[in-house]
Design an enzyme around this catalytic site. Structure first.
Site, PDB file in Angstrom:
ATOM      1  NE  ARG A 161      -3.617  -1.588   0.414  1.00  0.00           N
ATOM      2  CZ  ARG A 161      -3.669  -3.375  -0.723  1.00  0.00           C
ATOM      3  NH1 ARG A 161      -3.030  -3.469  -1.054  1.00  0.00           N
ATOM      4  NH2 ARG A 161      -4.652  -3.970  -0.306  1.00  0.00           N
ATOM      5  CB  SER A 236      -8.778  -1.455   4.538  1.00  0.00           C
ATOM      6  OG  SER A 236      -8.913  -2.522   3.513  1.00  0.00           O
ATOM      7  CD  GLU A 332      -5.596   0.434   2.183  1.00  0.00           C
ATOM      8  OE1 GLU A 332      -5.797  -0.221   3.157  1.00  0.00           O
ATOM      9  OE2 GLU A 332      -6.070   1.017   1.738  1.00  0.00           O
TER      10      GLU A 332
HETATM   11  C1  LIG Z   1     -15.505  -0.521  -0.308  1.00  0.00           C
HETATM   12  C2  LIG Z   1     -13.707  -0.194  -0.979  1.00  0.00           C
HETATM   13  C3  LIG Z   1     -12.914  -0.941  -0.993  1.00  0.00           C
HETATM   14  C4  LIG Z   1     -12.141  -1.389  -0.959  1.00  0.00           C
HETATM   15  N1  LIG Z   1     -10.940  -2.193  -0.945  1.00  0.00           N
HETATM   16  C5  LIG Z   1      -9.919  -2.015  -1.050  1.00  0.00           C
HETATM   17  C6  LIG Z   1      -9.102  -3.386  -2.095  1.00  0.00           C
HETATM   18  O1  LIG Z   1      -9.192  -4.349  -1.882  1.00  0.00           O
HETATM   19  N2  LIG Z   1      -7.237  -2.819  -2.506  1.00  0.00           N
HETATM   20  C7  LIG Z   1      -7.017  -1.660  -2.510  1.00  0.00           C
HETATM   21  O2  LIG Z   1      -5.633  -1.385  -2.613  1.00  0.00           O
HETATM   22  N3  LIG Z   1      -7.846  -0.560  -2.001  1.00  0.00           N
HETATM   23  C8  LIG Z   1      -8.588  -1.100  -2.161  1.00  0.00           C
HETATM   24  N4  LIG Z   1      -9.651   0.316  -1.620  1.00  0.00           N
HETATM   25  C9  LIG Z   1      -9.694   1.861  -1.147  1.00  0.00           C
HETATM   26  C10 LIG Z   1      -9.678   2.436  -2.941  1.00  0.00           C
HETATM   27  O3  LIG Z   1     -10.300   1.856  -3.861  1.00  0.00           O
HETATM   28  C11 LIG Z   1      -8.173   2.327  -3.785  1.00  0.00           C
HETATM   29  O4  LIG Z   1      -7.485   3.336  -3.357  1.00  0.00           O
HETATM   30  C12 LIG Z   1      -7.890   3.371  -5.292  1.00  0.00           C
HETATM   31  O5  LIG Z   1      -7.045   3.009  -5.843  1.00  0.00           O
HETATM   32  C13 LIG Z   1      -8.622   4.751  -4.972  1.00  0.00           C
HETATM   33  O6  LIG Z   1      -9.199   5.457  -6.450  1.00  0.00           O
HETATM   34  P1  LIG Z   1      -9.349   6.076  -6.464  1.00  0.00           P
HETATM   35  O7  LIG Z   1      -9.891   7.482  -7.642  1.00  0.00           O
HETATM   36  O8  LIG Z   1     -11.092   6.693  -5.642  1.00  0.00           O
HETATM   37  O9  LIG Z   1      -8.875   7.720  -5.412  1.00  0.00           O
HETATM   38  P2  LIG Z   1      -8.345   9.062  -4.916  1.00  0.00           P
HETATM   39  O10 LIG Z   1     -10.042   8.085  -3.589  1.00  0.00           O
HETATM   40  O11 LIG Z   1      -9.509   9.610  -5.516  1.00  0.00           O
HETATM   41  O12 LIG Z   1      -6.952   9.435  -4.337  1.00  0.00           O
HETATM   42  C14 LIG Z   1      -6.369   8.625  -3.533  1.00  0.00           C
HETATM   43  C15 LIG Z   1      -5.475   9.183  -3.682  1.00  0.00           C
HETATM   44  O13 LIG Z   1      -4.253   9.161  -4.365  1.00  0.00           O
HETATM   45  C16 LIG Z   1      -4.440  10.844  -5.094  1.00  0.00           C
HETATM   46  N5  LIG Z   1      -4.273  10.547  -6.614  1.00  0.00           N
HETATM   47  C17 LIG Z   1      -5.622  10.668  -6.932  1.00  0.00           C
HETATM   48  N6  LIG Z   1      -5.411  10.283  -8.255  1.00  0.00           N
HETATM   49  C18 LIG Z   1      -4.361  11.082  -8.959  1.00  0.00           C
HETATM   50  C19 LIG Z   1      -3.621  11.314  -9.858  1.00  0.00           C
HETATM   51  N7  LIG Z   1      -3.956  10.243 -10.859  1.00  0.00           N
HETATM   52  N8  LIG Z   1      -2.329  11.359  -9.978  1.00  0.00           N
HETATM   53  C20 LIG Z   1      -1.743  11.737  -8.184  1.00  0.00           C
HETATM   54  N9  LIG Z   1      -2.654  11.055  -7.654  1.00  0.00           N
HETATM   55  C21 LIG Z   1      -4.119  10.618  -7.449  1.00  0.00           C
HETATM   56  C22 LIG Z   1      -5.426  10.895  -4.337  1.00  0.00           C
HETATM   57  O14 LIG Z   1      -4.789  12.689  -4.487  1.00  0.00           O
HETATM   58  C23 LIG Z   1      -5.317  11.054  -2.832  1.00  0.00           C
HETATM   59  O15 LIG Z   1      -3.981  11.356  -2.293  1.00  0.00           O
HETATM   60  C24 LIG Z   1     -11.476   0.196  -1.394  1.00  0.00           C
HETATM   61  C25 LIG Z   1     -12.264   0.786  -1.414  1.00  0.00           C
HETATM   62  C26 LIG Z   1     -13.737   1.186  -1.570  1.00  0.00           C
HETATM   63  C27 LIG Z   1     -14.494   2.433  -1.065  1.00  0.00           C
END
Ligand SMILES: Cc1cc2nc3c(=O)[nH]c(=O)nc-3n(C[C@H](O)[C@H](O)[C@H](O)COP(=O)(O)OP(=O)(O)OC[C@H]3O[C@@H](n4cnc5c(N)ncnc54)[C@H](O)[C@@H]3O)c2cc1C
Length: 337
Positions: A161, A236, A332
């Site tokens: 992570r 998480s 996380e």
């Molecule tokens: C129900 C649920 C289940 C999940 N299960 C998992 C799992 O099994 N495994 C796992 O690893 N994660 C899991 N997650 C967490 C999440 O899905 C991941 O972390 C995912 O990659 C976040 O993507 P996002 O586009 O929504 O990120 P955001 O929430 O929009 O951003 C997350 C971070 O990345 C930064 N960021 C976003 N896009 C960019 C970019 N293009 N360039 C630079 N920085 C950027 C943001 O500033 C922030 O710091 C889960 C979340 C939920 C709600």
């Protein structure tokens, strides 16, 4: 492209109310470079799908949402294929696209919420596979001078992570696309995760296809994890802590049943959910915030919790675990305050 006073409630999987004073959407690299040159966006928060972000009620920073679309095949050689996806592509749609083409590599990562651009940030992982297992490279825009660079797997310094984007490059680079190396045949499948292995054994399937693995993963995730559309959450909330050998031995002498996973370097990963459960906080609720009744590690918004409420609750969890186990849980989730 630039709007003022935008509600962020539908832009975060916690479903908390927040308002961005300035909100810009980048659909291309050129859009992004243009926005970054605007001094008002110098310290802007980069937003993907908002599924790993906790907004305080009034984030101090403007928001730039990455909406770069497109999926293409950039290289095909032997049984391998390299695909490129824009940062704004929904992660699960990319997984489904790859499976439709018969490509293997993303099946275990099915149904992870969020967008492609955020996947390298915390090296998303599930069911024994991490992004780094298929990662080829990503393109990023340097926030200082808007120059465009390519980072390969080594440069991204992936860990559990974790990546360079959470450390040295935090708030310094914006990922605009990601390239992944997948297999067209001779798949390297991972069915080692307990629940997946059991299901295939019970079905008498010894060599499942990538699609069959994805279907099982989707089944498990849909039945086990709370859907953010029903109950606001970000998966998480904390990372599973990793302790060194000495600390592990101390913990084991006090808590002989402590679950643990040996890591390569004599360290041990401890399930954060177990620690939270042990301090009696599984299924606890304070106002509209709590831990999920089946998943101690998932903090949920039962309705009208604010980002600040969730932050305060998370600190209470951290404190309780630290007092009992001398382990400081690390979020996380990313706080945008
Ligand atoms: C129900 C649920 C289940 C999940 N299960 C998992 C799992 O099994 N495994 C796992 O690893 N994660 C899991 N997650 C967490 C999440 O899905 C991941 O972390 C995912 O990659 C976040 O993507 P996002 O586009 O929504 O990120 P955001 O929430 O929009 O951003 C997350 C971070 O990345 C930064 N960021 C976003 N896009 C960019 C970019 N293009 N360039 C630079 N920085 C950027 C943001 O500033 C922030 O710091 C889960 C979340 C939920 C709600």
């Amino acid at each position: 492209m630039i709007k003022q006073g935008v509600s962020l409630k539908t832009y975060n999987s916690f479903g908390v109310a927040a308002e961005a004073a300035l909100f810009a959407v980048a659909k291309t690299i050129e859009d992004l470079q243009f926005i970054l040159k605007d001094q008002r966006f110098a310290s802007a928060w980069i937003l993907g799908g908002g599924s790993n972000t906790l907004f305080c009620e009034t984030p101090k920073t403007p928001i730039i949402q990455l909406a770069i679309s497109g999926i293409e095949i950039t290289e095909e050689q032997g049984d391998e294929v390299v695909i490129k996806a824009g940062a704004g592509v929904n992660w699960h749609e990319l997984v489904l696209w790859s499976l439709e083409k018969g490509f293997g590599g993303l099946e275990n990562l099915a149904l992870i919420p969020g967008n492609v651009g955020a996947a390298p940030i915390q090296n998303i992982g599930a069911y024994g596979v991490e992004l780094q297992d298929v990662f080829e490279s990503c393109t990023l825009v340097n926030r200082n001078d808007q120059s465009v660079e390519t980072y390969d797997k080594v440069a991204c310094q992936f860990g559990y992570r974790d990546s360079i984007f959470k450390r040295e490059l935090k708030h310094k680079a914006v990922i605009t696309d990601v390239c992944l190396r997948l297999k067209k045949e001779n798949y390297r499948l991972n069915t080692s995760y307990g629940a997946i292995a059991q299901l295939f054994t019970s079905k008498g399937i010894s060599t499942p296809s990538p699609k069959e693995i994805a279907d099982v993963v989707i089944d498990i995730r849909t039945t086990k994890l709370p859907d953010p559309k029903q109950l606001g959450n970000a998966g998480s909330f904390f990372k599973n802590p990793i302790v060194d050998h000495d600390q592990f031995e101390q913990l084991k002498s006090s808590f002989p049943d402590i679950p643990h996973y040996a890591q390569s370097n004599q360290n041990y990963k401890i399930p954060a959910a177990w620690l939270i459960e042990q301090v009696g906080l599984k299924g606890t609720r304070k106002g509209d915030v709590g831990t999920h009744k089946h998943h101690a590690l998932v903090l949920v918004n039962f309705g009208n919790a604010s980002g600040d409420d969730i932050k305060v609750f998370s600190q209470m969890v951290q404190q309780a675990v630290e007092e009992r186990f001398d382990i400081r849980l690390q979020p996380e989730v990313n706080f945008c305050c």
